[in-house]
Design a protein around this motif. Structure first.
Motif, PDB file in Angstrom:
ATOM      1  N   TYR A  60       0.928  -1.048  -0.242  1.00 41.05           N
ATOM      2  CA  TYR A  60      -0.236  -0.029  -0.150  1.00 41.05           C
ATOM      3  C   TYR A  60       0.905   1.291   0.047  1.00 41.05           C
ATOM      4  O   TYR A  60       1.843   1.385   0.805  1.00 41.05           O
ATOM      5  CB  TYR A  60      -0.890  -0.066   1.349  1.00 41.05           C
ATOM      6  CG  TYR A  60      -1.900   1.147   1.347  1.00 41.05           C
ATOM      7  CD1 TYR A  60      -3.198   0.668   0.825  1.00 41.05           C
ATOM      8  CD2 TYR A  60      -1.617   2.550   2.139  1.00 41.05           C
ATOM      9  CE1 TYR A  60      -4.059   1.924   0.723  1.00 41.05           C
ATOM     10  CE2 TYR A  60      -2.584   3.585   1.966  1.00 41.05           C
ATOM     11  CZ  TYR A  60      -3.710   3.217   1.371  1.00 41.05           C
ATOM     12  OH  TYR A  60      -4.583   4.447   1.378  1.00 41.05           O
ATOM     13  N   CYS A  62       0.650   5.760   0.203  1.00 38.66           N
ATOM     14  CA  CYS A  62      -0.383   6.674   0.397  1.00 38.66           C
ATOM     15  C   CYS A  62      -0.300   7.547  -1.093  1.00 38.66           C
ATOM     16  O   CYS A  62       0.645   7.769  -1.557  1.00 38.66           O
ATOM     17  CB  CYS A  62       0.083   7.669   1.414  1.00 38.66           C
ATOM     18  SG  CYS A  62      -0.087   6.712   3.040  1.00 38.66           S
ATOM     19  N   CYS A 249      -6.777   5.541   4.858  1.00 43.60           N
ATOM     20  CA  CYS A 249      -5.718   4.796   4.615  1.00 43.60           C
ATOM     21  C   CYS A 249      -5.791   3.347   5.196  1.00 43.60           C
ATOM     22  O   CYS A 249      -5.716   2.258   4.484  1.00 43.60           O
ATOM     23  CB  CYS A 249      -4.408   5.350   4.790  1.00 43.60           C
ATOM     24  SG  CYS A 249      -4.059   6.425   3.610  1.00 43.60           S
ATOM     25  N   HIS A 274       0.773  10.698  10.355  1.00 44.45           N
ATOM     26  CA  HIS A 274      -0.188   9.834   9.513  1.00 44.45           C
ATOM     27  C   HIS A 274      -0.016   8.409   9.676  1.00 44.45           C
ATOM     28  O   HIS A 274      -1.031   7.765  10.064  1.00 44.45           O
ATOM     29  CB  HIS A 274      -0.219  10.432   8.118  1.00 44.45           C
ATOM     30  CG  HIS A 274      -1.090   9.830   7.262  1.00 44.45           C
ATOM     31  ND1 HIS A 274      -2.224   9.660   7.279  1.00 44.45           N
ATOM     32  CD2 HIS A 274      -0.867   8.950   5.951  1.00 44.45           C
ATOM     33  CE1 HIS A 274      -2.999   8.917   6.435  1.00 44.45           C
ATOM     34  NE2 HIS A 274      -2.007   8.636   5.452  1.00 44.45           N
ATOM     35  N   HIS A 275       1.277   7.850   9.321  1.00 40.16           N
ATOM     36  CA  HIS A 275       1.247   6.419   9.566  1.00 40.16           C
ATOM     37  C   HIS A 275       1.271   5.913  10.936  1.00 40.16           C
ATOM     38  O   HIS A 275       0.780   4.724  11.182  1.00 40.16           O
ATOM     39  CB  HIS A 275       2.710   6.214   8.609  1.00 40.16           C
ATOM     40  CG  HIS A 275       2.765   6.449   7.424  1.00 40.16           C
ATOM     41  ND1 HIS A 275       3.892   6.556   6.693  1.00 40.16           N
ATOM     42  CD2 HIS A 275       1.735   6.808   6.385  1.00 40.16           C
ATOM     43  CE1 HIS A 275       3.485   6.524   5.161  1.00 40.16           C
ATOM     44  NE2 HIS A 275       2.299   6.645   5.342  1.00 40.16           N
ATOM     45  N   GLU A 278      -2.409   5.458  11.490  1.00 39.18           N
ATOM     46  CA  GLU A 278      -2.842   4.132  10.652  1.00 39.18           C
ATOM     47  C   GLU A 278      -2.336   3.205  11.538  1.00 39.18           C
ATOM     48  O   GLU A 278      -3.278   2.223  11.496  1.00 39.18           O
ATOM     49  CB  GLU A 278      -2.065   4.332   9.262  1.00 39.18           C
ATOM     50  CG  GLU A 278      -2.518   5.283   8.036  1.00 39.18           C
ATOM     51  CD  GLU A 278      -1.967   4.912   6.809  1.00 39.18           C
ATOM     52  OE1 GLU A 278      -1.839   3.704   6.417  1.00 39.18           O
ATOM     53  OE2 GLU A 278      -1.563   5.778   6.078  1.00 39.18           O
TER      54      GLU A 278
HETATM   55 ZN   LIG Z   1      -2.021   7.193   3.960  1.00 42.76          ZN
END
Ligand SMILES: [Zn+2]
Length: 530
Positions: A60, A62, A249, A274-275, A278
């Motif tokens: 995956y 982003c 995500c 962000h990560h 996630e």
């Molecule tokens: Zn992302």
């Protein structure tokens, strides 16, 4: 040398086949490994990249938020992910690659409202432009390109799972937040130490109803706008609102790839928060790993400085094309520095990149045109085998694109010298071309689509009323199509044959004035655009 490398490849292919054959019933832990070793941000070490299901690598990355045109910093990341997937495929590893298209966020909602458009209409233009940019940069399409707005129900379910565990909570305005103190591993990716930060950092002053300052939004409740209308939102079991960016995500990665990804990639700016967010959401919901391997592509500088609009060094791909730079040279420059190193993007570098591609294309043409004496030159054969091995070993070593590139240019140099000296022989050519094809399977700069891409960019500028940004010399340069030039070159050859040298010279000078350079060689005439 070529022999030993070949047997190594054979062995590695056998290993992969064995793994596939034994997988269904075996008690062994069977994995399909490429020969690629890749730095893993999570473990902090370079380690083999493994397809854990024995079938293919589930990755995956982003994707873009489609509220504007992509800049070269964004594309540096997408290009290095492209290098990764192309190399994996070359190594015989199947890839299932998901890249999200973020087509809802604050900016999109705000800009769409200001333009009097729906968010779908507003973002469609930039989504189309993004795919066009990808094509212009020869970035392969991922297997799945889901839009955030098409996975809202998956996002809602994920938040509901977190709510059932009391990890997600709702505040007074109806928004939902993630309770970070329920995920003690928070910070394990970015290696940030959050002790003591709790009270000193308040990121978003609007959200004072949160239980803790660090808690982040999963679902943003609908707000009224200044004009009294309600902004774009979805009516869901969580209440009216829209998803936070991080949950998009997590939901889309899981929807397409399952709960434990082999690889998650993105730009270094996304590592935190962000990560990290996630990971917190996904692992809290599933109870196990979200992604085993994390790849982060470093930022670039432009002329030694951070890229910024106020510093006048902020460039989209389109800006550079309209200034007369070639798409292939931009791709080549953006990938030539390995992804973990900072790239200093300069206009001198772009010129160097353009010249390097010309050298490569001219060499390729020379090999294709042939006309070499029969036989095999063992020294050239050894240089070719060395280039092949060097190319593969460099990319397998944490995607060292600089060394892979150098290995191929060593071959170009050696083979050109041999050809100049008349010692390059016809039986050397097939393997040289095979190595060039291998190299180009990842670097993708040999085929010349530059003029047609620039023409497409100019057509876009015309539609957008931005012709004042087009470099004046480009228009003259592109006035002639490839077919026009071929016809003039043929006419000149004919003129020379019939000893009409004045006409031949006139054609040559006319072409030169339009930026077309002719090169006479014993094998015929080659031309290129300046
Ligand atoms: Zn992302």
């Amino acid at each position: 040398m070529g022999g030993s490398k070949r047997s190594h490849r054979l062995k590695s292919n056998q290993r992969k086949r064995t793994a596939r054959r034994n997988r269904p019933g075996g008690g062994l832990l069977l994995r399909v490994a490429s020969d690629l070793e890749l730095f893993n941000t999570l473990s902090g070490t370079v380690e083999p990249l493994v397809a854990s299901d024995g079938r293919g690598l589930r990755m995956y990355a982003c994707g873009p938020t489609v509220y504007d045109y992509g800049h070269i910093g964004n594309f540096r990341t997408f290009l290095h992910v492209d290098v990764l997937r192309r190399f994996l495929k070359q190594q015989g590893v199947a890839v299932s690659h998901v890249m999200n298209i973020t087509d809802v966020d604050d900016k999109i909602i705000r800009n769409a409202a200001a333009a009097g458009k729906s968010i779908a209409d507003y973002s469609a233009k930039f989504e189309t432009a993004f795919f066009e940019d990808m094509d212009w940069l020869s970035i392969e399409r991922p297997e799945h390109l889901p839009r955030a707005t098409e996975s809202i129900s998956e996002m809602v379910s994920l938040i509901q799972r977190l709510a059932e565990k009391d990890i997600a909570y709702q505040i007074e305005d109806g928004s939902w937040y993630f309770r970070i103190d329920r995920f003690p591993e928070y910070g394990k990716l970015s290696k940030k130490d959050f002790e003591g930060l709790e009270d000193s950092v308040r990121v978003d002053n609007d959200d004072h109803d949160k239980d803790a300052a660090r808690d982040f939004a999963l679902w943003k409740a609908v707000k009224g706008t200044a004009s009294g209308e309600t902004e774009h939102h979805w009516e869901t079991a969580l209440g009216p609102g829209r998803p936070g960016w991080h949950i998009e995500c997590s939901a889309m990665a899981t929807k397409y790839l399952g709960e434990c990804l082999d690889l998650h990639a993105g730009g270094e700016d996304l590592m935190f928060p962000h990560h990290e967010n996630e990971i917190a959401q996904s692992e809290s919901a599933s109870g196990h790993c979200f992604a085993r391997h994390w790849m982060h592509v470093r930022f670039l500088l432009v002329e030694g400085r951070k890229m910024s609009k106020s510093d006048n060094n902020f460039f989209t791909l389109r800006d550079l094309l309209l200034k007369g730079h070639r798409a292939s040279a931009i791709r080549f420059l953006l990938i030539s520095v390995p992804y973990r190193h900072q790239l200093n993007f300069t206009f001198d570098g772009l010129t160097e990149s353009t010249n390097a591609i010309d050298r490569l294309r001219t060499f390729h043409q020379r090999m294709v045109m042939g006309g070499f004496a029969a036989g095999l030159n063992p020294e050239v054969a050894a240089a070719t085998a060395k280039a092949r091995a060097g190319y593969t070993a460099s990319l397998a070593n944490d995607l060292n694109t600089a060394e892979a590139r150098a290995a191929i240019f060593d071959l170009v140099r050696a083979a050109n010298s041999a050809a100049d000296a008349g010692t390059l022989l016809s039986e050397n050519v097939a393997e040289i071309l095979a190595v060039l094809t291998l190299f180009d399977g990842v670097f993708a700069v040999l085929e010349d689509h530059d003029a047609e891409i620039t023409r497409a960019a100019i057509a876009w500028a015309e539609r957008e009323d931005r012709m004042d940004e087009v470099d004046a010399s480009l228009i003259t340069k592109l006035a002639l199509s490839d077919a026009d030039i071929d016809a003039l070159v043929a006419e000149r050859t004919q003129a020379k044959k019939s000893r009409n040298f004045a006409r031949a010279d006139a054609i040559r000078n006319d072409l030169l004035a339009k930026g077309i350079i002719l090169e006479d060689s014993k094998d015929g005439v080659r031309w290129k655009r300046k």
